[in-house]
Write a protein that holds these residues in place. Structure first.
Motif, PDB file in Angstrom:
ATOM      1  N   LEU A   1       0.842  -1.205   0.000  1.00 62.14           N
ATOM      2  CA  LEU A   1       0.000   0.000   0.000  1.00 62.14           C
ATOM      3  C   LEU A   1       0.875   1.253   0.000  1.00 62.14           C
ATOM      4  O   LEU A   1       0.560   2.253  -0.646  1.00 62.14           O
ATOM      5  CB  LEU A   1      -0.929  -0.029   1.225  1.00 62.14           C
ATOM      6  CG  LEU A   1      -1.852   1.171   1.415  1.00 62.14           C
ATOM      7  CD1 LEU A   1      -2.749   1.412   0.199  1.00 62.14           C
ATOM      8  CD2 LEU A   1      -2.718   0.982   2.669  1.00 62.14           C
ATOM      9  N   GLU A   2       2.006   1.177   0.711  1.00 60.28           N
ATOM     10  CA  GLU A   2       2.922   2.335   0.769  1.00 60.28           C
ATOM     11  C   GLU A   2       3.445   2.648  -0.637  1.00 60.28           C
ATOM     12  O   GLU A   2       3.507   3.794  -1.048  1.00 60.28           O
ATOM     13  CB  GLU A   2       4.111   2.051   1.712  1.00 60.28           C
ATOM     14  CG  GLU A   2       3.776   2.029   3.192  1.00 60.28           C
ATOM     15  CD  GLU A   2       2.828   0.890   3.585  1.00 60.28           C
ATOM     16  OE1 GLU A   2       2.881  -0.192   2.962  1.00 60.28           O
ATOM     17  OE2 GLU A   2       2.014   1.092   4.502  1.00 60.28           O
ATOM     18  N   GLU A   3       3.818   1.574  -1.339  1.00 60.81           N
ATOM     19  CA  GLU A   3       4.359   1.782  -2.693  1.00 60.81           C
ATOM     20  C   GLU A   3       3.277   2.334  -3.636  1.00 60.81           C
ATOM     21  O   GLU A   3       3.523   3.249  -4.419  1.00 60.81           O
ATOM     22  CB  GLU A   3       4.910   0.461  -3.237  1.00 60.81           C
ATOM     23  CG  GLU A   3       5.654   0.624  -4.547  1.00 60.81           C
ATOM     24  CD  GLU A   3       6.143  -0.705  -5.100  1.00 60.81           C
ATOM     25  OE1 GLU A   3       6.964  -1.365  -4.436  1.00 60.81           O
ATOM     26  OE2 GLU A   3       5.695  -1.080  -6.195  1.00 60.81           O
ATOM     27  N   LEU A   4       2.081   1.776  -3.511  1.00 64.17           N
ATOM     28  CA  LEU A   4       0.976   2.232  -4.357  1.00 64.17           C
ATOM     29  C   LEU A   4       0.711   3.723  -4.120  1.00 64.17           C
ATOM     30  O   LEU A   4       0.544   4.506  -5.063  1.00 64.17           O
ATOM     31  CB  LEU A   4      -0.284   1.426  -4.024  1.00 64.17           C
ATOM     32  CG  LEU A   4      -1.503   1.697  -4.894  1.00 64.17           C
ATOM     33  CD1 LEU A   4      -1.375   1.016  -6.241  1.00 64.17           C
ATOM     34  CD2 LEU A   4      -2.774   1.218  -4.215  1.00 64.17           C
ATOM     35  N   THR A   5       0.715   4.122  -2.837  1.00 67.43           N
ATOM     36  CA  THR A   5       0.461   5.525  -2.507  1.00 67.43           C
ATOM     37  C   THR A   5       1.586   6.399  -3.069  1.00 67.43           C
ATOM     38  O   THR A   5       1.333   7.455  -3.655  1.00 67.43           O
ATOM     39  CB  THR A   5       0.367   5.710  -0.971  1.00 67.43           C
ATOM     40  OG1 THR A   5      -0.502   4.706  -0.458  1.00 67.43           O
ATOM     41  CG2 THR A   5      -0.159   7.076  -0.599  1.00 67.43           C
ATOM     42  N   GLY A   6       2.827   5.936  -2.912  1.00 65.90           N
ATOM     43  CA  GLY A   6       3.977   6.684  -3.439  1.00 65.90           C
ATOM     44  C   GLY A   6       3.870   6.842  -4.951  1.00 65.90           C
ATOM     45  O   GLY A   6       4.123   7.921  -5.503  1.00 65.90           O
ATOM     46  N   ASN A   7       3.442   5.776  -5.636  1.00 71.66           N
ATOM     47  CA  ASN A   7       3.279   5.843  -7.098  1.00 71.66           C
ATOM     48  C   ASN A   7       2.230   6.888  -7.461  1.00 71.66           C
ATOM     49  O   ASN A   7       2.421   7.696  -8.371  1.00 71.66           O
ATOM     50  CB  ASN A   7       2.823   4.489  -7.657  1.00 71.66           C
ATOM     51  CG  ASN A   7       3.883   3.415  -7.526  1.00 71.66           C
ATOM     52  OD1 ASN A   7       5.032   3.715  -7.218  1.00 71.66           O
ATOM     53  ND2 ASN A   7       3.500   2.165  -7.737  1.00 71.66           N
ATOM     54  N   MET A   8       1.121   6.850  -6.737  1.00 70.48           N
ATOM     55  CA  MET A   8       0.036   7.768  -7.085  1.00 70.48           C
ATOM     56  C   MET A   8       0.403   9.208  -6.732  1.00 70.48           C
ATOM     57  O   MET A   8      -0.025  10.151  -7.400  1.00 70.48           O
ATOM     58  CB  MET A   8      -1.253   7.328  -6.416  1.00 70.48           C
ATOM     59  CG  MET A   8      -1.699   5.998  -6.977  1.00 70.48           C
ATOM     60  SD  MET A   8      -3.327   5.521  -6.492  1.00 70.48           S
ATOM     61  CE  MET A   8      -4.246   5.758  -7.971  1.00 70.48           C
ATOM     62  N   MET A   9       1.238   9.361  -5.695  1.00 66.97           N
ATOM     63  CA  MET A   9       1.670  10.714  -5.311  1.00 66.97           C
ATOM     64  C   MET A   9       2.561  11.356  -6.383  1.00 66.97           C
ATOM     65  O   MET A   9       2.806  12.558  -6.348  1.00 66.97           O
ATOM     66  CB  MET A   9       2.408  10.692  -3.965  1.00 66.97           C
ATOM     67  CG  MET A   9       1.498  10.588  -2.748  1.00 66.97           C
ATOM     68  SD  MET A   9       0.350  11.982  -2.555  1.00 66.97           S
ATOM     69  CE  MET A   9       1.452  13.234  -1.885  1.00 66.97           C
ATOM     70  N   LEU A  10       3.033  10.557  -7.357  1.00 65.08           N
ATOM     71  CA  LEU A  10       3.799  11.155  -8.459  1.00 65.08           C
ATOM     72  C   LEU A  10       2.933  12.141  -9.252  1.00 65.08           C
ATOM     73  O   LEU A  10       3.443  12.990  -9.961  1.00 65.08           O
ATOM     74  CB  LEU A  10       4.327  10.063  -9.395  1.00 65.08           C
ATOM     75  CG  LEU A  10       5.411   9.154  -8.809  1.00 65.08           C
ATOM     76  CD1 LEU A  10       5.636   7.952  -9.715  1.00 65.08           C
ATOM     77  CD2 LEU A  10       6.711   9.917  -8.626  1.00 65.08           C
ATOM     78  N   ALA A  11       1.606  12.003  -9.087  1.00 62.48           N
ATOM     79  CA  ALA A  11       0.686  12.930  -9.769  1.00 62.48           C
ATOM     80  C   ALA A  11       0.225  14.041  -8.824  1.00 62.48           C
ATOM     81  O   ALA A  11      -0.801  14.674  -9.076  1.00 62.48           O
ATOM     82  CB  ALA A  11      -0.510  12.155 -10.298  1.00 62.48           C
ATOM     83  N   LYS A  12       0.981  14.290  -7.769  1.00 63.49           N
ATOM     84  CA  LYS A  12       0.481  15.196  -6.717  1.00 63.49           C
ATOM     85  C   LYS A  12       0.183  16.609  -7.213  1.00 63.49           C
ATOM     86  O   LYS A  12      -0.749  17.251  -6.731  1.00 63.49           O
ATOM     87  CB  LYS A  12       1.447  15.247  -5.523  1.00 63.49           C
ATOM     88  CG  LYS A  12       2.866  15.679  -5.845  1.00 63.49           C
ATOM     89  CD  LYS A  12       3.709  15.698  -4.575  1.00 63.49           C
ATOM     90  CE  LYS A  12       5.122  16.146  -4.845  1.00 63.49           C
ATOM     91  NZ  LYS A  12       5.994  15.078  -5.336  1.00 63.49           N
ATOM     92  N   GLU A  13       0.923  17.072  -8.224  1.00 65.81           N
ATOM     93  CA  GLU A  13       0.662  18.442  -8.718  1.00 65.81           C
ATOM     94  C   GLU A  13      -0.743  18.576  -9.303  1.00 65.81           C
ATOM     95  O   GLU A  13      -1.272  19.671  -9.383  1.00 65.81           O
ATOM     96  CB  GLU A  13       1.666  18.852  -9.807  1.00 65.81           C
ATOM     97  CG  GLU A  13       3.068  19.129  -9.328  1.00 65.81           C
ATOM     98  CD  GLU A  13       3.940  17.887  -9.372  1.00 65.81           C
ATOM     99  OE1 GLU A  13       3.376  16.769  -9.485  1.00 65.81           O
ATOM    100  OE2 GLU A  13       5.161  18.019  -9.296  1.00 65.81           O
TER     101      GLU A  13
END
Ligand SMILES: C[S@@+](CC[C@H](N)C(=O)[O-])C[C@H]1O[C@@H](n2cnc3c(N)ncnc32)[C@H](O)[C@@H]1O
Length: 282
Positions: free
Chosen positions: A213-225
């Motif tokens: 889940l941590e990795e998935l969240t980190g991946n999705m946070m790449l779109a944070k802008e």
């Protein structure tokens, strides 16, 4: 400055998408009639980093492919993959899917566009894009398009944004109007783009996947802008664990041996250029 969708996509694309577009690409190319063979000539339209092309080359190494995208960064990635794999019979071009005029009429046996429509910021671009796909196909050729049917994960970003700034309307750069998520929309684009009644639509399931889940969240946070554009760095840091919790609450979130995933539904629209599109039955 906010990234454009194209620049955002061009780095870390596969990590950010958690393989969801590759899974769709495999489904798109496995169910085609006529099927792709080593003598096919395929246009990978809005190719991104070349995921559709790569899946085709795995199965049909001699198939001829032209991969095009508007983002030079994506085309650079495709060129890198071509060199790395030593693929022959493959070329690239920087092209806008709304205007393929440098490509001749009737050349391709297959035109595939995985998640390229509508162009961001141009919601009425569908028929124009499809007209170009139709034009470059030869008679008997087939066009395949995929679009999203749902975007369940957007609510996780929205809830995380609201948890940090409860009185502010969350960013909506990635939001699509509900009608664009319907099967009828994709059918309409194909009909209006020239395929007439020679159109089919199917549903497909895909997943964004990660080892944890941590990795998935980190991946999705790449779109944070795209979701936290006005946030300070400190607010973004606070948003990440909230996003993690929100992702785990999603209806389609699953843990499985080896990781976690979020299910998503997409539509596949298929148009066949039969040459009878102008006929009107009495
Ligand atoms: C969601 S990605 C899909 C990429 C790829 N087809 C895949 O299977 O993952 C959308 C792609 O469309 C490209 N794109 C956006 N607007 C475009 C346009 N007007 N003409 C061509 N490509 C465009 C983006 O650069 C991006 O690579």
């Amino acid at each position: 400055m906010l990234p454009t969708t194209a620049t955002l996509y061009s780095s870390n694309y596969e990590r950010m998408s958690g393989n969801c577009t590759r899974l769709l690409a495999t489904q798109l190319i496995s169910t085609l009639t006529p099927p792709i063979t080593n003598t096919s000539y395929i246009l990978d339209n809005a190719c991104g980093p070349g995921i559709v092309s790569e899946q085709i080359k795995l199965l049909h190494p001699d198939a001829r492919i032209l991969a095009t995208d508007i983002a030079p960064g994506m085309i650079d990635e495709v060129k890198h993959v071509i060199t790395k794999n030593g693929w022959s019979n493959m070329s690239t071009a920087i092209l806008d899917i709304r205007d393929l005029r440098i490509l001749e009429d009737g050349k391709f046996s297959h035109v595939i566009m995985n998640l390229g429509m509508p162009v961001p910021g141009d919601p009425t671009s569908g028929p124009k894009i499809v007209q170009e796909m139709f034009r470059v196909l030869k008679i008997g050729g087939v066009a395949v398009i995929s679009t999203w049917a749902d975007r369940v994960w957007l609510s996780a970003f929205r809830n995380a944004a609201l948890a940090i700034r409860p009185n502010e309307i969350p960013d909506s750069f990635m939001t699509l109007a509900p009608e664009l998520l319907r099967a009828s929309w994709i059918v309409q684009q194909l009909e209006e783009g020239g395929f007439g009644t020679n159109v089919e639509v199917r549903s497909c399931v895909t997943y964004t996947t990660a080892a944890s889940l941590e990795e998935l969240t980190g991946n999705m946070m790449l779109a944070k802008e795209m979701f936290f554009s006005r946030f300070t760095d400190e607010e973004i840091e606070r948003a990440e664990p909230i996003l993690r919790e929100e992702l785990a609450k999603l209806r389609t979130f699953e843990r499985f041996e080896g990781g976690v995933r979020i299910g998503m539904k997409a539509w596949t629209g298929v148009g066949t250029k039969k040459g009878d599109e102008e006929e009107v039955s009495a």
